[in-house]
Design a protein around this motif. Structure first.
Motif, PDB file in Angstrom:
ATOM      1  N   ASN A 122       0.824  -1.220   0.000  1.00  0.00           N
ATOM      2  CA  ASN A 122       0.000   0.000   0.000  1.00  0.00           C
ATOM      3  C   ASN A 122       0.854   1.264   0.000  1.00  0.00           C
ATOM      4  OD1 ASN A 122      -2.348  -1.610   0.135  1.00  0.00           O
ATOM      5  ND2 ASN A 122      -2.106  -1.763   2.341  1.00  0.00           N
ATOM      6  N   VAL A 123       1.803   1.349  -0.911  1.00  0.00           N
ATOM      7  CA  VAL A 123       2.710   2.492  -0.984  1.00  0.00           C
ATOM      8  C   VAL A 123       2.033   3.612  -1.774  1.00  0.00           C
ATOM      9  CG1 VAL A 123       5.003   3.280  -1.661  1.00  0.00           C
ATOM     10  CG2 VAL A 123       4.663   0.906  -0.949  1.00  0.00           C
ATOM     11  N   VAL A 124       1.888   4.765  -1.129  1.00  0.00           N
ATOM     12  CA  VAL A 124       1.272   5.927  -1.777  1.00  0.00           C
ATOM     13  C   VAL A 124       2.056   7.192  -1.458  1.00  0.00           C
ATOM     14  CG1 VAL A 124      -1.058   4.948  -1.833  1.00  0.00           C
ATOM     15  CG2 VAL A 124      -0.358   6.327   0.110  1.00  0.00           C
ATOM     16  N   ALA A 125       1.978   8.137  -2.371  1.00  0.00           N
ATOM     17  CA  ALA A 125       2.571   9.463  -2.178  1.00  0.00           C
ATOM     18  C   ALA A 125       1.458  10.461  -2.492  1.00  0.00           C
ATOM     19  CB  ALA A 125       3.770   9.659  -3.093  1.00  0.00           C
ATOM     20  N   PRO A 126       0.642  10.812  -1.492  1.00  0.00           N
ATOM     21  CA  PRO A 126      -0.554  11.604  -1.728  1.00  0.00           C
ATOM     22  C   PRO A 126      -0.320  12.983  -2.333  1.00  0.00           C
ATOM     23  CG  PRO A 126      -0.242  11.183   0.616  1.00  0.00           C
ATOM     24  CD  PRO A 126       0.827  10.463  -0.100  1.00  0.00           C
ATOM     25  N   GLY A 127       0.875  13.520  -2.242  1.00  0.00           N
ATOM     26  CA  GLY A 127       1.142  14.843  -2.784  1.00  0.00           C
ATOM     27  C   GLY A 127       1.523  14.859  -4.248  1.00  0.00           C
ATOM     28  N   LEU A 128       1.731  13.679  -4.846  1.00  0.00           N
ATOM     29  CA  LEU A 128       2.128  13.642  -6.250  1.00  0.00           C
ATOM     30  C   LEU A 128       0.902  13.824  -7.152  1.00  0.00           C
ATOM     31  CD1 LEU A 128       4.774  10.782  -6.362  1.00  0.00           C
ATOM     32  CD2 LEU A 128       5.152  13.228  -6.214  1.00  0.00           C
ATOM     33  N   PRO A 129       1.086  14.465  -8.302  1.00  0.00           N
ATOM     34  CA  PRO A 129      -0.045  14.731  -9.193  1.00  0.00           C
ATOM     35  C   PRO A 129      -0.519  13.486  -9.946  1.00  0.00           C
ATOM     36  CG  PRO A 129       1.984  15.492 -10.191  1.00  0.00           C
ATOM     37  CD  PRO A 129       2.327  15.021  -8.795  1.00  0.00           C
ATOM     38  N   ASP A 130      -1.729  13.570 -10.447  1.00  0.00           N
ATOM     39  CA  ASP A 130      -2.324  12.553 -11.307  1.00  0.00           C
ATOM     40  C   ASP A 130      -2.260  11.168 -10.682  1.00  0.00           C
ATOM     41  OD1 ASP A 130      -2.757  14.603 -13.185  1.00  0.00           O
ATOM     42  OD2 ASP A 130      -0.738  14.343 -13.971  1.00  0.00           O
ATOM     43  N   ASP A 131      -1.781  10.192 -11.454  1.00  0.00           N
ATOM     44  CA  ASP A 131      -1.721   8.816 -10.975  1.00  0.00           C
ATOM     45  C   ASP A 131      -0.410   8.504 -10.257  1.00  0.00           C
ATOM     46  OD1 ASP A 131      -4.216   8.220 -11.957  1.00  0.00           O
ATOM     47  OD2 ASP A 131      -3.466   7.514 -13.892  1.00  0.00           O
ATOM     48  N   LEU A 187       5.848   9.888   1.614  1.00  0.00           N
ATOM     49  CA  LEU A 187       5.538   8.525   1.221  1.00  0.00           C
ATOM     50  C   LEU A 187       4.849   7.858   2.402  1.00  0.00           C
ATOM     51  CD1 LEU A 187       6.203   6.787  -1.286  1.00  0.00           C
ATOM     52  CD2 LEU A 187       8.120   5.878   0.001  1.00  0.00           C
ATOM     53  N   GLN A 188       3.744   7.193   2.132  1.00  0.00           N
ATOM     54  CA  GLN A 188       3.036   6.435   3.157  1.00  0.00           C
ATOM     55  C   GLN A 188       3.017   4.979   2.724  1.00  0.00           C
ATOM     56  OE1 GLN A 188      -0.863   8.126   3.685  1.00  0.00           O
ATOM     57  NE2 GLN A 188      -0.059  10.190   3.823  1.00  0.00           N
ATOM     58  N   PHE A 189       3.224   4.059   3.678  1.00  0.00           N
ATOM     59  CA  PHE A 189       3.253   2.648   3.324  1.00  0.00           C
ATOM     60  C   PHE A 189       2.981   1.790   4.551  1.00  0.00           C
ATOM     61  CE2 PHE A 189       7.448   4.224   4.253  1.00  0.00           C
ATOM     62  CZ  PHE A 189       7.998   3.292   5.119  1.00  0.00           C
ATOM     63  N   ASP A 190       2.637   0.544   4.293  1.00  0.00           N
ATOM     64  CA  ASP A 190       2.382  -0.426   5.343  1.00  0.00           C
ATOM     65  C   ASP A 190       3.494  -1.462   5.354  1.00  0.00           C
ATOM     66  OD1 ASP A 190      -0.037   0.837   5.852  1.00  0.00           O
ATOM     67  OD2 ASP A 190      -1.166  -0.496   4.533  1.00  0.00           O
ATOM     68  N   VAL A 191       3.839  -1.935   6.544  1.00  0.00           N
ATOM     69  CA  VAL A 191       4.833  -3.002   6.696  1.00  0.00           C
ATOM     70  C   VAL A 191       4.302  -3.983   7.729  1.00  0.00           C
ATOM     71  CG1 VAL A 191       7.182  -3.596   7.418  1.00  0.00           C
ATOM     72  CG2 VAL A 191       6.776  -1.463   6.188  1.00  0.00           C
ATOM     73  N   GLY A 192       4.488  -5.260   7.430  1.00  0.00           N
ATOM     74  CA  GLY A 192       4.097  -6.296   8.373  1.00  0.00           C
ATOM     75  C   GLY A 192       4.775  -7.601   8.021  1.00  0.00           C
ATOM     76  N   PRO A 193       4.693  -8.575   8.913  1.00  0.00           N
ATOM     77  CA  PRO A 193       5.262  -9.889   8.619  1.00  0.00           C
ATOM     78  C   PRO A 193       4.545 -10.530   7.429  1.00  0.00           C
ATOM     79  CG  PRO A 193       4.814  -9.652  10.964  1.00  0.00           C
ATOM     80  CD  PRO A 193       4.161  -8.495  10.278  1.00  0.00           C
ATOM     81  N   VAL A 194       5.299 -11.236   6.597  1.00  0.00           N
ATOM     82  CA  VAL A 194       4.745 -11.860   5.399  1.00  0.00           C
ATOM     83  C   VAL A 194       3.604 -12.818   5.737  1.00  0.00           C
ATOM     84  CG1 VAL A 194       5.292 -13.484   3.526  1.00  0.00           C
ATOM     85  CG2 VAL A 194       6.837 -11.607   4.031  1.00  0.00           C
ATOM     86  N   ASP A 195       3.738 -13.574   6.807  1.00  0.00           N
ATOM     87  CA  ASP A 195       2.752 -14.601   7.134  1.00  0.00           C
ATOM     88  C   ASP A 195       1.578 -14.107   7.989  1.00  0.00           C
ATOM     89  OD1 ASP A 195       4.339 -14.172   9.333  1.00  0.00           O
ATOM     90  OD2 ASP A 195       4.632 -16.283   9.813  1.00  0.00           O
ATOM     91  N   CYS A 196       1.410 -12.787   8.104  1.00  0.00           N
ATOM     92  CA  CYS A 196       0.311 -12.218   8.900  1.00  0.00           C
ATOM     93  C   CYS A 196      -0.590 -11.364   8.010  1.00  0.00           C
ATOM     94  CB  CYS A 196       0.864 -11.361  10.039  1.00  0.00           C
ATOM     95  SG  CYS A 196       1.775 -12.320  11.261  1.00  0.00           S
TER      96      CYS A 196
END
Length: 120
Positions: A19-28, A52-61
């Motif tokens: 879920n990597v996003v950069a809300p301040g960047l234009p368009d897509d 940059l906003q993103f989520d991190v977690g264990p692969v198996d969770c």
């Protein structure tokens, strides 16, 4: 992954970034697909600066923690994101950002989530 420190083998948890996003960047440009071979490239790499906003977690969770990071060219370091965490990319490109994020997350893999979280 196994880490051997002080002669003791420890099993390391594997982390994933999503879920990597950069809300301040234009368009897509705000939705960043780390599995893509190409991504948004700035016109002037020396003026790059975005949150940059993103989520991190264990692969198996099925749960993750949310993180904020400010990505900047050297001349934009003074503009930090939430929490003051930032990375300076001397030569910004999508591939450099992608490589850095994967490397940084891998470096935080420890024997359990609590230790990994402390590194993140």
């Amino acid at each position: 992954m196994i880490d051997v420190a002080d002669g003791i083998a420890r099993r390391m948890i594997k982390l994933q970034i999503s879920n990597v996003v950069a809300p301040g960047l234009p368009d897509d440009g705000w939705a960043i697909d780390l599995d893509a071979s190409h991504g948004d490239e700035p016109l002037d790499a020396d003026k790059v600066g975005f949150e940059l906003q993103f989520d991190v977690g264990p692969v198996d969770c099925d749960w993750t923690e949310h993180f904020f990071l400010y990505v900047a060219a050297p001349g934009r370091v003074g503009r930090k994101g939430r929490g003051g965490k930032f990375i300076v990319l001397h030569e910004y490109s999508f591939s450099t950002l992608k490589r850095y994020l994967h490397s940084a997350i891998s470096a935080c893999e420890k024997e359990d989530w609590e230790h990994s979280l402390a590194e993140l």
